[in-house]
Enzyme design. Sequence first.
Site, short mmCIF file in Angstrom:
data_model
loop_
_atom_site.label_atom_id
_atom_site.label_comp_id
_atom_site.label_asym_id
_atom_site.label_seq_id
_atom_site.Cartn_x
_atom_site.Cartn_y
_atom_site.Cartn_z
N ASP A 116 0.82 -1.21 0.00
CA ASP A 116 0.00 0.00 0.00
C ASP A 116 0.85 1.25 0.00
O ASP A 116 2.08 1.20 -0.10
CB ASP A 116 -0.95 -0.02 1.20
CG ASP A 116 -2.32 0.55 0.85
OD1 ASP A 116 -2.38 1.47 0.01
OD2 ASP A 116 -3.32 0.08 1.42
N LYS A 117 0.21 2.39 0.14
CA LYS A 117 0.84 3.70 0.03
C LYS A 117 2.08 3.82 0.92
O LYS A 117 2.03 3.57 2.11
CB LYS A 117 -0.17 4.79 0.41
CG LYS A 117 0.38 6.21 0.35
CD LYS A 117 -0.66 7.20 0.80
CE LYS A 117 -0.09 8.61 0.85
NZ LYS A 117 -1.09 9.58 1.37
#
Length: 399
Positions: A116-117
């Site tokens: 993810d980010k």
Amino acid sequence: MAEELRIVTNCQARRLKSGNGREEEEDAKQEENGHEAKRLKASQEDGNKKYPKRKIVLLMAYSGKGYHGMQRNMGNSQFKTIEDDLVSALIRSGCIPENHGEDMKKMSFQRCARTDKGVSAAGQIVSLKVWLIEDILRKINDYLPAHIRILGLKRVTGGFNSKNKCDARTYSYMLPTFAFAHKDRDPRDETYRLSPETLETVNRLLAGYKGTHNFHNFTSQKGPKDPSAKRYIMEMYCEEPFVRDGMELAVIKVKGQSFMMHQIRKMIGLVIAIVKGYASEAIVERSWGEEKVDVPKAPGLGLVLERVHFEKYNRRFGNDGFHEPLEWADEEEKIAAFKEQFIYPTIVKTEKEEKSMVSWLETLSNHDFSSTASRTQADNQEPKNSDPEGSDGCGDDSD
């Protein structure tokens, strides 16, 4: 007079014909120019078709800072992902045709972990079909930024899927050791040094996660009765601390079959809360029961996908005479060098500048670790879209 009229008419006809000829010639040139690029692209693709198209895996390393995760968001160019840069490099290097970039299913693309980010990786694996062009790794890397590298390539079976064939994933989490200082100590004190006794306590608590447990309190949108909330942890421990740029840091390693969204960060967050004196050790056992427990989520900075494991695949196909085992001993040096150059310095620099751990530590006093309230009826209901196989989740451990 009739003869003069005939001559004038013929002259006009010749001029008209000449004019139309020039227009037709110009139209033809424009059409030729318009198709020149298409022919060039088609020629390049036809040229690459002489190379065999094979199923492979790529070993990737990348720094996730500035990216909204690994997985491509088709139709949403606002949030740049690692796969955006990867697919562009595959097309420009001639490994895949351009239309495969628009529909990744055409190249049977699959990532092992949906990081993810902001999450980095030192051992991400993607599987896909490509033209095996000459000097393929160098050509792909030529079109990638320096903080994304393809470090290795191996042939795999035609039906190989990097997500489904993955037995386990190993993550690391780098954090400043002042996160383990007692709550009465200033959380901004970078002179803190982790004592052997505190490190022993940290490792005892981390080891308590080993085995199969119901981690419904360590993620979102999963109730205690959801079978996919049960996860198997093989090992979890904290390595010896070290100092960089005046700040002492430590690395936590965790290996599990798969992880749910935010699971690793919450596992670490709860241990920090216990060591700092905000929560009792009994909360760990309580969190595996059916009641709702307030589990804090540690910052995403510092989370790194270290390695993915394909032990069953290796036993079946690794020595069949046609395929190699998916092990990367020859690439270990390059992996270590990439982490030293791009991942670790970014984590340390970002922590010093943005102080994400300090800010998070100051919120721990807001959590209610003594609450014993049961889940609501809605929480206990099975999710409509429950995934019995669990999330591919390695990568969902960060916002």
